[in-house]
Design a protein around this motif. Structure first.
Motif, PDB file in Angstrom:
ATOM      1  N   ARG A 102      33.483  57.381  46.959  1.00 40.26           N
ATOM      2  CA  ARG A 102      34.125  58.503  47.655  1.00 40.26           C
ATOM      3  C   ARG A 102      34.830  57.965  48.893  1.00 40.26           C
ATOM      4  NH1 ARG A 102      28.831  62.229  48.195  1.00 40.26           N
ATOM      5  NH2 ARG A 102      28.199  62.199  46.021  1.00 40.26           N
ATOM      6  N   GLN A 103      35.933  58.610  49.247  1.00 39.65           N
ATOM      7  CA  GLN A 103      36.629  58.214  50.465  1.00 39.65           C
ATOM      8  C   GLN A 103      35.791  58.601  51.678  1.00 39.65           C
ATOM      9  OE1 GLN A 103      40.496  60.060  50.415  1.00 39.65           O
ATOM     10  NE2 GLN A 103      41.429  58.221  49.561  1.00 39.65           N
ATOM     11  N   ASP A 104      35.797  57.711  52.654  1.00 40.45           N
ATOM     12  CA  ASP A 104      35.145  58.010  53.931  1.00 40.45           C
ATOM     13  C   ASP A 104      36.000  59.053  54.646  1.00 40.45           C
ATOM     14  OD1 ASP A 104      34.276  58.027  56.618  1.00 40.45           O
ATOM     15  OD2 ASP A 104      33.724  55.907  56.532  1.00 40.45           O
ATOM     16  N   PRO A 105      35.414  60.197  55.024  1.00 37.92           N
ATOM     17  CA  PRO A 105      36.220  61.238  55.674  1.00 37.92           C
ATOM     18  C   PRO A 105      36.846  60.783  56.996  1.00 37.92           C
ATOM     19  CG  PRO A 105      33.937  61.966  55.341  1.00 37.92           C
ATOM     20  CD  PRO A 105      34.044  60.578  54.833  1.00 37.92           C
ATOM     21  N   ALA A 106      36.211  59.836  57.668  1.00 40.83           N
ATOM     22  CA  ALA A 106      36.731  59.355  58.951  1.00 40.83           C
ATOM     23  C   ALA A 106      37.838  58.319  58.777  1.00 40.83           C
ATOM     24  CB  ALA A 106      35.592  58.760  59.785  1.00 40.83           C
ATOM     25  N   ASP A 107      37.838  57.613  57.643  1.00 37.17           N
ATOM     26  CA  ASP A 107      38.835  56.584  57.392  1.00 37.17           C
ATOM     27  C   ASP A 107      39.076  56.515  55.885  1.00 37.17           C
ATOM     28  OD1 ASP A 107      40.390  54.313  57.055  1.00 37.17           O
ATOM     29  OD2 ASP A 107      39.214  53.100  58.467  1.00 37.17           O
ATOM     30  N   HIS A 108      40.162  57.122  55.449  1.00 33.97           N
ATOM     31  CA  HIS A 108      40.443  57.242  54.017  1.00 33.97           C
ATOM     32  C   HIS A 108      40.678  55.905  53.316  1.00 33.97           C
ATOM     33  CE1 HIS A 108      40.302  61.533  54.104  1.00 33.97           C
ATOM     34  NE2 HIS A 108      41.167  61.580  55.087  1.00 33.97           N
ATOM     35  N   ARG A 109      40.809  54.825  54.078  1.00 30.65           N
ATOM     36  CA  ARG A 109      40.967  53.509  53.463  1.00 30.65           C
ATOM     37  C   ARG A 109      39.635  52.967  52.951  1.00 30.65           C
ATOM     38  NH1 ARG A 109      43.184  50.471  58.474  1.00 30.65           N
ATOM     39  NH2 ARG A 109      41.537  51.792  59.293  1.00 30.65           N
ATOM     40  N   ILE A 110      38.524  53.534  53.444  1.00 27.17           N
ATOM     41  CA  ILE A 110      37.189  53.029  53.117  1.00 27.17           C
ATOM     42  C   ILE A 110      36.586  53.823  51.965  1.00 27.17           C
ATOM     43  CG2 ILE A 110      34.842  52.737  53.999  1.00 27.17           C
ATOM     44  CD1 ILE A 110      36.071  52.342  56.787  1.00 27.17           C
ATOM     45  N   GLN A 111      36.047  53.094  50.992  1.00 28.98           N
ATOM     46  CA  GLN A 111      35.345  53.695  49.865  1.00 28.98           C
ATOM     47  C   GLN A 111      33.839  53.595  50.128  1.00 28.98           C
ATOM     48  OE1 GLN A 111      36.794  54.947  46.788  1.00 28.98           O
ATOM     49  NE2 GLN A 111      38.540  54.991  48.183  1.00 28.98           N
ATOM     50  N   VAL A 112      33.156  54.716  50.048  1.00 32.29           N
ATOM     51  CA  VAL A 112      31.708  54.749  50.260  1.00 32.29           C
ATOM     52  C   VAL A 112      31.039  55.014  48.913  1.00 32.29           C
ATOM     53  CG1 VAL A 112      29.814  55.883  51.499  1.00 32.29           C
ATOM     54  CG2 VAL A 112      32.046  55.610  52.613  1.00 32.29           C
ATOM     55  N   LEU A 113      30.035  54.219  48.612  1.00 29.84           N
ATOM     56  CA  LEU A 113      29.285  54.357  47.364  1.00 29.84           C
ATOM     57  C   LEU A 113      28.191  55.397  47.535  1.00 29.84           C
ATOM     58  CD1 LEU A 113      28.888  50.535  46.765  1.00 29.84           C
ATOM     59  CD2 LEU A 113      30.427  52.070  45.517  1.00 29.84           C
ATOM     60  N   HIS A 114      28.059  56.253  46.543  1.00 33.08           N
ATOM     61  CA  HIS A 114      27.011  57.287  46.539  1.00 33.08           C
ATOM     62  C   HIS A 114      26.398  57.348  45.149  1.00 33.08           C
ATOM     63  CE1 HIS A 114      27.865  59.176  50.440  1.00 33.08           C
ATOM     64  NE2 HIS A 114      29.128  58.869  50.192  1.00 33.08           N
ATOM     65  N   PRO A 115      25.095  57.635  45.077  1.00 34.20           N
ATOM     66  CA  PRO A 115      24.516  57.837  43.748  1.00 34.20           C
ATOM     67  C   PRO A 115      25.052  59.136  43.146  1.00 34.20           C
ATOM     68  CG  PRO A 115      22.858  58.208  45.448  1.00 34.20           C
ATOM     69  CD  PRO A 115      24.121  57.770  46.133  1.00 34.20           C
ATOM     70  N   THR A 116      25.293  59.135  41.848  1.00 32.14           N
ATOM     71  CA  THR A 116      25.668  60.363  41.152  1.00 32.14           C
ATOM     72  C   THR A 116      24.378  61.159  40.904  1.00 32.14           C
ATOM     73  OG1 THR A 116      25.361  59.330  38.997  1.00 32.14           O
ATOM     74  CG2 THR A 116      27.589  59.209  39.964  1.00 32.14           C
ATOM     75  N   GLU A 117      24.522  62.348  40.325  1.00 28.59           N
ATOM     76  CA  GLU A 117      23.324  63.107  39.953  1.00 28.59           C
ATOM     77  C   GLU A 117      22.477  62.306  38.970  1.00 28.59           C
ATOM     78  OE1 GLU A 117      23.731  67.231  38.857  1.00 28.59           O
ATOM     79  OE2 GLU A 117      25.430  67.465  40.238  1.00 28.59           O
ATOM     80  N   ALA A 118      23.144  61.646  38.023  1.00 27.64           N
ATOM     81  CA  ALA A 118      22.418  60.817  37.054  1.00 27.64           C
ATOM     82  C   ALA A 118      21.716  59.654  37.758  1.00 27.64           C
ATOM     83  CB  ALA A 118      23.368  60.283  35.990  1.00 27.64           C
ATOM     84  N   GLY A 119      22.356  59.076  38.778  1.00 31.54           N
ATOM     85  CA  GLY A 119      21.750  57.992  39.544  1.00 31.54           C
ATOM     86  C   GLY A 119      20.525  58.463  40.307  1.00 31.54           C
ATOM     87  N   THR A 120      20.619  59.637  40.891  1.00 34.23           N
ATOM     88  CA  THR A 120      19.480  60.208  41.620  1.00 34.23           C
ATOM     89  C   THR A 120      18.330  60.488  40.663  1.00 34.23           C
ATOM     90  OG1 THR A 120      20.979  61.145  43.276  1.00 34.23           O
ATOM     91  CG2 THR A 120      18.764  62.099  43.129  1.00 34.23           C
ATOM     92  N   ARG A 121      18.648  61.007  39.474  1.00 35.34           N
ATOM     93  CA  ARG A 121      17.600  61.260  38.468  1.00 35.34           C
ATOM     94  C   ARG A 121      16.957  59.959  38.002  1.00 35.34           C
ATOM     95  NH1 ARG A 121      21.410  64.858  36.475  1.00 35.34           N
ATOM     96  NH2 ARG A 121      21.902  63.454  34.744  1.00 35.34           N
ATOM     97  N   ALA A 122      17.778  58.934  37.762  1.00 36.54           N
ATOM     98  CA  ALA A 122      17.245  57.636  37.319  1.00 36.54           C
ATOM     99  C   ALA A 122      16.319  57.041  38.379  1.00 36.54           C
ATOM    100  CB  ALA A 122      18.387  56.666  37.010  1.00 36.54           C
ATOM    101  N   LEU A 123      16.731  57.143  39.629  1.00 30.90           N
ATOM    102  CA  LEU A 123      15.877  56.642  40.718  1.00 30.90           C
ATOM    103  C   LEU A 123      14.563  57.412  40.779  1.00 30.90           C
ATOM    104  CD1 LEU A 123      18.216  55.995  43.779  1.00 30.90           C
ATOM    105  CD2 LEU A 123      16.750  54.337  42.619  1.00 30.90           C
ATOM    106  N   ALA A 124      14.659  58.732  40.725  1.00 28.39           N
ATOM    107  CA  ALA A 124      13.450  59.563  40.817  1.00 28.39           C
ATOM    108  C   ALA A 124      12.490  59.257  39.671  1.00 28.39           C
ATOM    109  CB  ALA A 124      13.822  61.043  40.824  1.00 28.39           C
ATOM    110  N   SER A 125      13.034  59.120  38.473  1.00 34.81           N
ATOM    111  CA  SER A 125      12.207  58.816  37.305  1.00 34.81           C
ATOM    112  C   SER A 125      11.536  57.455  37.448  1.00 34.81           C
ATOM    113  CB  SER A 125      13.074  58.854  36.045  1.00 34.81           C
ATOM    114  OG  SER A 125      12.362  58.353  34.954  1.00 34.81           O
ATOM    115  N   THR A 126      12.308  56.460  37.832  1.00 30.40           N
ATOM    116  CA  THR A 126      11.776  55.113  37.980  1.00 30.40           C
ATOM    117  C   THR A 126      10.758  55.059  39.109  1.00 30.40           C
ATOM    118  OG1 THR A 126      13.841  54.205  37.127  1.00 30.40           O
ATOM    119  CG2 THR A 126      12.411  52.695  38.324  1.00 30.40           C
TER     120      THR A 126
END
Length: 170
Positions: free
Chosen positions: A86-110
Motif C-alpha cells: 500500500r502507498q504510504d499516505p505521508a509519502d506516495h513514493r513509499i510502498q508499505v507492506l501489510h498482511p492481507t486478511e488471508a495473511g492475518t488468518r494464516a498467522l493466527a492459525s499458525t
C-alpha cells in the motif's frame, strides 16, 4: 562468574547441543504447521503484522538481509496472497507492506498451533519454571548486541533460531 572454566565449557556444549535440537524441532514444526509458509516467510509476515505494516527496507535492516533476499521472500508472500503493498499516505513514493486478511488468518492459525504445541510440551512446568525460562530466553536473545555495518548478514531463521551446527550425536 561462577564455576571452573571446564564446567563453563561443559555447560556451553550442552547449551549449543540443546539449542541446535530446538532449532531442528522448530523448523520441522513450522513445516508441519503451515507447509506452504516456510519459517523464513512466517518470520517476515509476523514482523510485518507486529509492526502494523513496514517497508521491505525495514525488514532488510531489522534482519540484516540483502534487499534482494527480502524482495524474493516478499514476492513469495504476495503470490500466496498473504501480503499486499500500500502507498504510504505521508509519502506516495513509499510502498508499505501489510498482511492481507488471508495473511492475518494464516498467522493466527499458525500461532494458535504453535501455542498449543508449547502448552502441551510445557504442561508439567510450574509457573515459576516458565517465568524463569522466559526470562533466560529474553536475556539470551537480547545479549546478541546490535547490528553493525560489519556484521555478517543472516537469514531471519538464523536470527530467531540458532544455526544448526554439527553436534556429537547428530
Amino acid at each position: 562468574m561462577t564455576g571452573t572454566p571446564r564446567e563453563r565449557e561443559e555447560s556451553l556444549d550442552v547449551i549449543q547441543r540443546e539449542l541446535t535440537a530446538f532449532a531442528r524441532r522448530a523448523r520441522a514444526a513450522a513445516a508441519r504447521l503451515h507447509p506452504e509458509l516456510p519459517l523464513v516467510s512466517y518470520t517476515l509476515l509476523a514482523h510485518i503484522d507486529d509492526q502494523h505494516g513496514c517497508r521491505a527496507t525495514d525488514l532488510a535492516a531489522h534482519y540484516m538481509l540483502d534487499k534482494s533476499t527480502v524482495s524474493r521472500q516478499i514476492g513469495t508472500l504476495e503470490k500466496l496472497g498473504l501480503v499486499e503493498r500500500r502507498q504510504d499516505p505521508a509519502d506516495h513514493r513509499i510502498q508499505v507492506l501489510h498482511p492481507t486478511e488471508a495473511g492475518t488468518r494464516a498467522l493466527a492459525s499458525t500461532q494458535a498451533s504453535r501455542r498449543a504445541a508449547y502448552q502441551e510440551r510445557l504442561a508439567e512446568w510450574t509457573a515459576d519454571d516458565l517465568a524463569r525460562f522466559a526470562e533466560y530466553l529474553l536475556r539470551y536473545n537480547s545479549s546478541g548486541g546490535t547490528a553493525t555495518q560489519d556484521a555478517p548478514r543472516q537469514h531471519p531463521a538464523a536470527i530467531a533460531l540458532p544455526a544448526e551446527a554439527p553436534t556429537a550425536g547428530a
